[in-house]
Design an enzyme around this catalytic site. Sequence first.
Site, short mmCIF file in Angstrom:
data_model
loop_
_atom_site.label_atom_id
_atom_site.label_comp_id
_atom_site.label_asym_id
_atom_site.label_seq_id
_atom_site.Cartn_x
_atom_site.Cartn_y
_atom_site.Cartn_z
N GLU A 50 0.86 -1.18 0.00
CA GLU A 50 0.00 0.00 0.00
C GLU A 50 0.90 1.23 0.00
O GLU A 50 1.85 1.31 0.79
CB GLU A 50 -0.90 0.04 1.24
CG GLU A 50 -1.96 -1.04 1.28
CD GLU A 50 -2.78 -0.97 2.56
OE1 GLU A 50 -2.55 -0.03 3.37
OE2 GLU A 50 -3.63 -1.84 2.76
N ASP A 61 -5.38 8.93 10.12
CA ASP A 61 -4.06 8.42 10.45
C ASP A 61 -3.54 9.01 11.74
O ASP A 61 -3.85 10.14 12.11
CB ASP A 61 -3.09 8.74 9.31
CG ASP A 61 -3.45 8.00 8.04
OD1 ASP A 61 -3.49 6.76 8.09
OD2 ASP A 61 -3.71 8.66 7.01
#
Length: 272
Positions: A50, A61
């Site tokens: 990824e 995040d």
Amino acid sequence: MMSRIATRFDALHREGRAGLVTFVTAADPDIETSAAILVGLAEAGADVIEIGMPFTDPMADGPAIQAASIRALAAGGSLTVTLDLVRRFRRSDNETPIVLMGYYNPIYHRGVATFLEEATEAGVDGLIVVDLPPEEDDELCLPAREAGLDFIRLATPTTDEKRLPAVLANTSGFLYYVSIAGITGTASAMASDVGAAVQRLKTSTDLPVAVGFGVKTPSQAASIARVADAVVVGSAIVDAIAKAPEGEAVNAAKTIVAALAKGVRDARKVAA
């Protein structure tokens, strides 16, 4: 023809083991080092890679990946650079699946049609766009599927039986199970909880289930590998890159990924 993602998971199934999915941010710590890191991840045992598209507001995040985006942007990272890094990777590796992960804003500004054309040409296999819910599938998910890209959706501990069909409706490639509530890199996944969740998801889909968020060590990866089709590790790798001495980021990334890959591979052997 099977996609690279389907081909890889088919191979993993035949090998009787889980896969290792690694995450890094494009252009972190700089563009040239990032290109070398991507090659190194595959060499060290990553089954799927990824690549985070650098973004100014990565709201899902945690601190490690937020910091990686800041470093990447400062080093000239962008969506254009991300796609170029995929092209460079494909010069030496035409088998390892590449998934772009990030947020819709950069894609929207580039234009969906243009982005999808460039992504498929570059060699991207799938997309994870965390801020586009199933209700917005017409925006990117369905055009991506028509372009031949897998659109990978996230399920969470709060995705109940009422919500799950919508999450699965247009998902392809694999289902990404977020093992903890919250942002990346801030807690640890418990294999006992994950096992029950994976089994529940498996009753509703034939897609492989990859488990991420909160997996930091080889032993944690091994425990998840016993109950899932793949283990996703991001923050720990990004941290290793950030903390590496100057000139050692590639080796740091390869070292941690090799250890994670060994944990994942040994885990399934033990369980067999």
